[in-house]
Design a protein around this motif. Structure first.
Motif, PDB file in Angstrom:
ATOM      1  N   ARG A 206       0.851  -1.192   0.000  1.00 30.36           N
ATOM      2  CA  ARG A 206       0.000   0.000   0.000  1.00 30.36           C
ATOM      3  C   ARG A 206       0.887   1.243   0.000  1.00 30.36           C
ATOM      4  O   ARG A 206       1.938   1.284   0.664  1.00 30.36           O
ATOM      5  CB  ARG A 206      -0.918  -0.012   1.213  1.00 30.36           C
ATOM      6  N   PRO A 207       0.495   2.248  -0.748  1.00 30.34           N
ATOM      7  CA  PRO A 207       1.339   3.448  -0.831  1.00 30.34           C
ATOM      8  C   PRO A 207       1.382   4.172   0.510  1.00 30.34           C
ATOM      9  O   PRO A 207       0.389   4.246   1.233  1.00 30.34           O
ATOM     10  CB  PRO A 207       0.643   4.298  -1.906  1.00 30.34           C
TER      11      PRO A 207
ATOM     12  N   GLN B 108      -7.362   7.812   1.964  1.00 31.66           N
ATOM     13  CA  GLN B 108      -7.238   8.833   0.930  1.00 31.66           C
ATOM     14  C   GLN B 108      -6.113   8.493  -0.052  1.00 31.66           C
ATOM     15  O   GLN B 108      -6.254   8.668  -1.267  1.00 31.66           O
ATOM     16  CB  GLN B 108      -6.965  10.199   1.572  1.00 31.66           C
ATOM     17  N   MET B 109      -5.003   7.981   0.489  1.00 32.22           N
ATOM     18  CA  MET B 109      -3.878   7.630  -0.377  1.00 32.22           C
ATOM     19  C   MET B 109      -4.230   6.461  -1.288  1.00 32.22           C
ATOM     20  O   MET B 109      -3.827   6.425  -2.459  1.00 32.22           O
ATOM     21  CB  MET B 109      -2.652   7.288   0.480  1.00 32.22           C
TER      22      MET B 109
ATOM     23  N   ILE C  65      -6.902   6.493  -8.735  1.00 28.51           N
ATOM     24  CA  ILE C  65      -7.036   7.524  -9.776  1.00 28.51           C
ATOM     25  C   ILE C  65      -5.801   7.564 -10.670  1.00 28.51           C
ATOM     26  O   ILE C  65      -5.901   7.616 -11.911  1.00 28.51           O
ATOM     27  CB  ILE C  65      -7.272   8.897  -9.121  1.00 28.51           C
ATOM     28  N   VAL C  66      -4.621   7.527 -10.057  1.00 36.55           N
ATOM     29  CA  VAL C  66      -3.372   7.588 -10.830  1.00 36.55           C
ATOM     30  C   VAL C  66      -3.192   6.331 -11.680  1.00 36.55           C
ATOM     31  O   VAL C  66      -2.775   6.412 -12.849  1.00 36.55           O
ATOM     32  CB  VAL C  66      -2.176   7.793  -9.879  1.00 36.55           C
ATOM     33  N   ASP C  67      -3.501   5.167 -11.136  1.00 36.94           N
ATOM     34  CA  ASP C  67      -3.335   3.917 -11.895  1.00 36.94           C
ATOM     35  C   ASP C  67      -4.216   3.897 -13.135  1.00 36.94           C
ATOM     36  O   ASP C  67      -3.787   3.462 -14.217  1.00 36.94           O
ATOM     37  CB  ASP C  67      -3.659   2.718 -11.009  1.00 36.94           C
TER      38      ASP C  67
ATOM     39  N   SER D 192     -14.592  15.475  -2.910  1.00 35.77           N
ATOM     40  CA  SER D 192     -14.912  14.490  -1.863  1.00 35.77           C
ATOM     41  C   SER D 192     -13.838  14.373  -0.796  1.00 35.77           C
ATOM     42  O   SER D 192     -13.939  13.496   0.070  1.00 35.77           O
ATOM     43  CB  SER D 192     -15.121  13.112  -2.497  1.00 35.77           C
ATOM     44  N   ASN D 193     -12.806  15.223  -0.862  1.00 40.85           N
ATOM     45  CA  ASN D 193     -11.657  15.118   0.033  1.00 40.85           C
ATOM     46  C   ASN D 193     -11.013  13.729  -0.079  1.00 40.85           C
ATOM     47  O   ASN D 193     -10.462  13.182   0.885  1.00 40.85           O
ATOM     48  CB  ASN D 193     -12.065  15.405   1.485  1.00 40.85           C
ATOM     49  N   LEU D 194     -11.089  13.151  -1.270  1.00 41.55           N
ATOM     50  CA  LEU D 194     -10.511  11.839  -1.593  1.00 41.55           C
ATOM     51  C   LEU D 194     -11.128  10.703  -0.766  1.00 41.55           C
ATOM     52  O   LEU D 194     -10.461   9.707  -0.481  1.00 41.55           O
ATOM     53  CB  LEU D 194      -8.980  11.846  -1.430  1.00 41.55           C
TER      54      LEU D 194
END
Length: 273
Positions: free
Chosen positions: A129-130, A140-141, A147-149, A172-174
């Motif tokens: 996990r990042p 959130q991460m 989203i990035v993937d 949505s504050n992620l």
């Protein structure tokens, strides 16, 4: 001479009878030790014995030939070659180890030795996990990573990734939010709720506006793909500011709100690629 002849005289009763002894027998019986008798020839070494053995081998080969009736000539040659090879191997004193050594049973463990245990096969390693950055928590991460993937899978440039993460931070504050207006949205995995009309998910996209079904929009990967697809349709978005590009997709009532997230979004994207 007839026994009634006057010149005939019987031998005396006590007179020993002399026997003729051949010199070889006399030699074997003279001395302290008897001379060893010549070795007797067994049936296999004698002439008749050899004939009998040869006859037996011929009979065996004959039986092999009868068993192979109906087969082609090369089969007979293979049988003969196999018999000849077996005879050669029986006379060979320099035999090598069997080629299929793996088929041999494993050696028995020594008394008192602990048997070696096999390690279980390793399954697929789950991706790490990042590590959260820019003040985000783990949830959130994880959403930012989704989203990035998706953006990288769609071959979107890095600036598009920053635009998408900035938009999700504002909307949505992620967090993947359900909607109080849509009770069915709570039937799907969610991390909170909002009440802005029927907006759901990371990008607060509305099913009534044609973004997708509630079930689809509650999936972060689907929501991110829908956002990138709409961003591609904006002419010249690459030359726009982050705020302008995000507003062109979202059509928000607060168009200037996205700009404040640009720096944090860039830090998050840099940590994920």
């Amino acid at each position: 001479m007839h026994p009634d002849h006057p010149d005939h005289q019987p031998p005396p009763a006590n007179r020993p009878v002399r026997r003729t002894i051949d010199p070889a027998s006399a030699e074997r019986r003279v001395g302290r030790h008897r001379a060893p008798e010549p070795p007797r020839r067994g049936p296999a070494r004698s002439g008749p014995g050899r004939i009998a053995v040869a006859t037996g081998v011929t009979c065996c080969l004959g039986l092999i030939g009868v068993a192979g009736v109906g087969e082609s000539g090369p089969a007979h040659l293979e049988v003969r070659e196999a018999v000849a090879a077996d005879q050669r191997a029986s006379r060979d004193f320099t035999r090598l180890a069997p080629p299929a050594a793996a088929a041999l049973p494993p050696p028995a463990p020594a008394p008192g030795a602990t048997p070696a245990t096999k390690k279980p096969p390793r399954g697929p390693v789950a991706p790490k996990r990042p590590r959260p950055v820019a003040g985000l928590d783990q949830r959130q991460m994880d959403n930012a990573r989704a989203i990035v993937d998706v953006g990288r899978e769609m071959k979107m440039p890095r600036r598009a990734l920053v635009v998408a993460v900035s938009t999700a931070m504002q909307e949505s504050n992620l967090y993947n939010l359900a909607s109080d207006v849509l009770p069915e949205s709570f039937d799907h995995p969610h991390q909170g709720s909002g009440s802005d009309h029927d907006s759901v998910g990371l990008f607060q996209q509305r099913p009534s506006s044609g973004w997708g079904t509630v079930a689809q929009l509650m999936r972060p990967a689907y929501a991110a793909r829908a956002f990138y697809a709409a961003l591609r349709e904006v002419p010249g978005w690459q030359d726009m500011s982050v705020t302008a590009a995000a507003q062109a997709v979202q059509v928000s009532a607060y168009p200037d709100a996205y700009a404040r997230h640009e720096k944090r979004a860039a830090t998050v994207v840099a940590a994920l690629i």
